[in-house]
Motif scaffolding. Structure first.
Motif, PDB file in Angstrom:
ATOM      1  N   GLY A 205      42.445  88.447 -20.956  1.00  0.00           N
ATOM      2  CA  GLY A 205      43.124  87.252 -20.477  1.00  0.00           C
ATOM      3  C   GLY A 205      43.099  87.111 -18.966  1.00  0.00           C
ATOM      4  O   GLY A 205      43.275  86.011 -18.438  1.00  0.00           O
ATOM      5  N   LEU A 206      42.890  88.209 -18.252  1.00  0.00           N
ATOM      6  CA  LEU A 206      42.835  88.196 -16.789  1.00  0.00           C
ATOM      7  C   LEU A 206      41.396  88.239 -16.261  1.00  0.00           C
ATOM      8  O   LEU A 206      41.183  88.442 -15.065  1.00  0.00           O
ATOM      9  N   ASP A 207      40.432  88.055 -17.147  1.00  0.00           N
ATOM     10  CA  ASP A 207      39.020  88.120 -16.769  1.00  0.00           C
ATOM     11  C   ASP A 207      38.651  86.909 -15.925  1.00  0.00           C
ATOM     12  O   ASP A 207      38.639  85.780 -16.421  1.00  0.00           O
ATOM     13  N   THR A 208      38.348  87.126 -14.654  1.00  0.00           N
ATOM     14  CA  THR A 208      37.981  86.025 -13.768  1.00  0.00           C
ATOM     15  C   THR A 208      36.530  85.594 -13.942  1.00  0.00           C
ATOM     16  O   THR A 208      36.119  84.559 -13.413  1.00  0.00           O
ATOM     17  N   HIS A 209      35.750  86.391 -14.681  1.00  0.00           N
ATOM     18  CA  HIS A 209      34.344  86.053 -14.919  1.00  0.00           C
ATOM     19  C   HIS A 209      34.170  85.099 -16.094  1.00  0.00           C
ATOM     20  O   HIS A 209      33.182  84.357 -16.145  1.00  0.00           O
ATOM     21  N   ILE A 210      35.098  85.152 -17.048  1.00  0.00           N
ATOM     22  CA  ILE A 210      34.976  84.349 -18.265  1.00  0.00           C
ATOM     23  C   ILE A 210      36.287  83.585 -18.456  1.00  0.00           C
ATOM     24  O   ILE A 210      37.257  84.118 -19.005  1.00  0.00           O
ATOM     25  N   PRO A 211      36.355  82.341 -18.005  1.00  0.00           N
ATOM     26  CA  PRO A 211      37.597  81.573 -18.120  1.00  0.00           C
ATOM     27  C   PRO A 211      37.909  81.168 -19.557  1.00  0.00           C
ATOM     28  O   PRO A 211      37.029  81.180 -20.432  1.00  0.00           O
ATOM     29  N   LYS A 212      39.146  80.803 -19.782  1.00  0.00           N
ATOM     30  CA  LYS A 212      39.595  80.402 -21.118  1.00  0.00           C
ATOM     31  C   LYS A 212      38.774  79.228 -21.640  1.00  0.00           C
ATOM     32  O   LYS A 212      38.496  79.146 -22.846  1.00  0.00           O
ATOM     33  N   GLU A 213      38.361  78.339 -20.756  1.00  0.00           N
ATOM     34  CA  GLU A 213      37.572  77.180 -21.182  1.00  0.00           C
ATOM     35  C   GLU A 213      36.257  77.611 -21.833  1.00  0.00           C
ATOM     36  O   GLU A 213      35.788  76.986 -22.789  1.00  0.00           O
ATOM     37  N   THR A 214      35.678  78.686 -21.318  1.00  0.00           N
ATOM     38  CA  THR A 214      34.433  79.196 -21.902  1.00  0.00           C
ATOM     39  C   THR A 214      34.686  79.784 -23.275  1.00  0.00           C
ATOM     40  O   THR A 214      33.913  79.559 -24.222  1.00  0.00           O
ATOM     41  N   VAL A 215      35.751  80.554 -23.404  1.00  0.00           N
ATOM     42  CA  VAL A 215      36.106  81.127 -24.705  1.00  0.00           C
ATOM     43  C   VAL A 215      36.349  80.013 -25.720  1.00  0.00           C
ATOM     44  O   VAL A 215      35.875  80.072 -26.865  1.00  0.00           O
ATOM     45  N   ASP A 216      37.075  78.989 -25.312  1.00  0.00           N
ATOM     46  CA  ASP A 216      37.359  77.865 -26.213  1.00  0.00           C
ATOM     47  C   ASP A 216      36.069  77.168 -26.642  1.00  0.00           C
ATOM     48  O   ASP A 216      35.932  76.750 -27.797  1.00  0.00           O
ATOM     49  N   LYS A 217      35.143  77.039 -25.717  1.00  0.00           N
ATOM     50  CA  LYS A 217      33.864  76.401 -26.032  1.00  0.00           C
ATOM     51  C   LYS A 217      33.121  77.180 -27.115  1.00  0.00           C
ATOM     52  O   LYS A 217      32.526  76.592 -28.032  1.00  0.00           O
ATOM     53  N   ILE A 218      33.176  78.512 -27.030  1.00  0.00           N
ATOM     54  CA  ILE A 218      32.494  79.368 -28.001  1.00  0.00           C
ATOM     55  C   ILE A 218      33.138  79.247 -29.382  1.00  0.00           C
ATOM     56  O   ILE A 218      32.455  79.046 -30.385  1.00  0.00           O
ATOM     57  N   THR A 219      34.443  79.360 -29.431  1.00  0.00           N
ATOM     58  CA  THR A 219      35.123  79.302 -30.739  1.00  0.00           C
ATOM     59  C   THR A 219      34.999  77.915 -31.365  1.00  0.00           C
ATOM     60  O   THR A 219      34.860  77.785 -32.584  1.00  0.00           O
ATOM     61  N   GLU A 220      35.030  76.876 -30.542  1.00  0.00           N
ATOM     62  CA  GLU A 220      34.873  75.517 -31.075  1.00  0.00           C
ATOM     63  C   GLU A 220      33.487  75.324 -31.683  1.00  0.00           C
ATOM     64  O   GLU A 220      33.345  74.669 -32.723  1.00  0.00           O
TER      65      GLU A 220
END
Length: 232
Positions: free
Chosen positions: A169-184
């Protein structure tokens, strides 16, 4: 356990070294796993990870993905990412798919259960584990903080097995928006997946050799990984 290095012939004519570890008493029901490296090579950390899976009963192989540009046995310095960039930047999806297939074929030649071959990867390897799930018929796959996975989402409908993702959750290299894009993308493709975010963890939280190591996230993700593989 029986550990050794093997040289694999890749379809593009290159040769790739891989670190392999066989558990005791391999038989026709033994599962197998592809282990994919961080951006710093098949170093001591990655060899220990490979051995750890073998200690849980998996035939394990960790290929040297930088074999086209780096010397055999290359290990990067965690404090010098610029030193690994020439090798990292030279990777192509086509080359990685050839590497994946070569390592997968090696596992298929072992005595284990051919229907229970998995993959797991860390950092760079997290992206490669996703690519592997879309390249060869895996029972399931796991990606730890796989930066760049969002660049492979055109392959989402080709995933063969259920996929487990771990993020910090504190990863500055991979923002939440990127994770959401993958799961979507996986939801849209109708693929099964599990998505786990450790809110207090940074990138590379599972590597004990890096300052970002998070013992609790590492312990819990390991337990979840083993159960996920058993269930699939």
């Amino acid at each position: 356990m029986n550990n050794s290095y093997v040289t694999l012939n890749v379809a593009d004519g290159t040769a790739m070294q891989a670190y392999t570890v066989l558990p005791k008493n391999v038989n026709e029901s033994t599962p197998a796993i592809l282990v994919f490296q961080e951006a710093f090579g098949v170093n001591g950390h990655m060899r220990r990870v490979t051995e750890r899976f073998a200690s849980e009963g998996y035939i394990a192989i960790c290929p040297e993905l930088f074999h086209r540009t780096a010397p055999v046995g290359f290990e990067g310095d965690y404090s010098n990412f610029a030193g690994v960039m020439p090798h990292y930047s030279a990777l192509t999806n086509e080359g990685l798919q050839a590497d994946i297939t070569a390592a997968y074929n090696w596992l298929n030649k072992q005595e284990g259960d051919k229907s229970r071959i998995f993959s797991v990867g860390y950092c760079l390897g997290g992206r490669v584990s996703f690519l592997a799930n879309a390249t060869v018929p895996l029972a399931a796959a796991v990606s730890y903080y796989g930066g760049g996975t969002d660049g492979l989402l055109h392959l989402a409908d080709q995933l063969s097995g259920k996929h487990l993702f771990f993020w910090g959750g504190l990863d500055t290299h991979i923002p939440k928006e990127t994770v959401d894009k993958i799961t979507e993308a996986l939801t849209y493709a109708g693929k099964q997946y599990a998505n786990v975010v450790f809110s207090d963890a940074h990138h590379a939280f599972d590597c004990e050799d890096r300052p970002s190591f998070n013992p609790s996230a590492s312990k819990e993700s390991w337990a979840l990984t083993l159960e996920f593989l058993r269930n699939n």
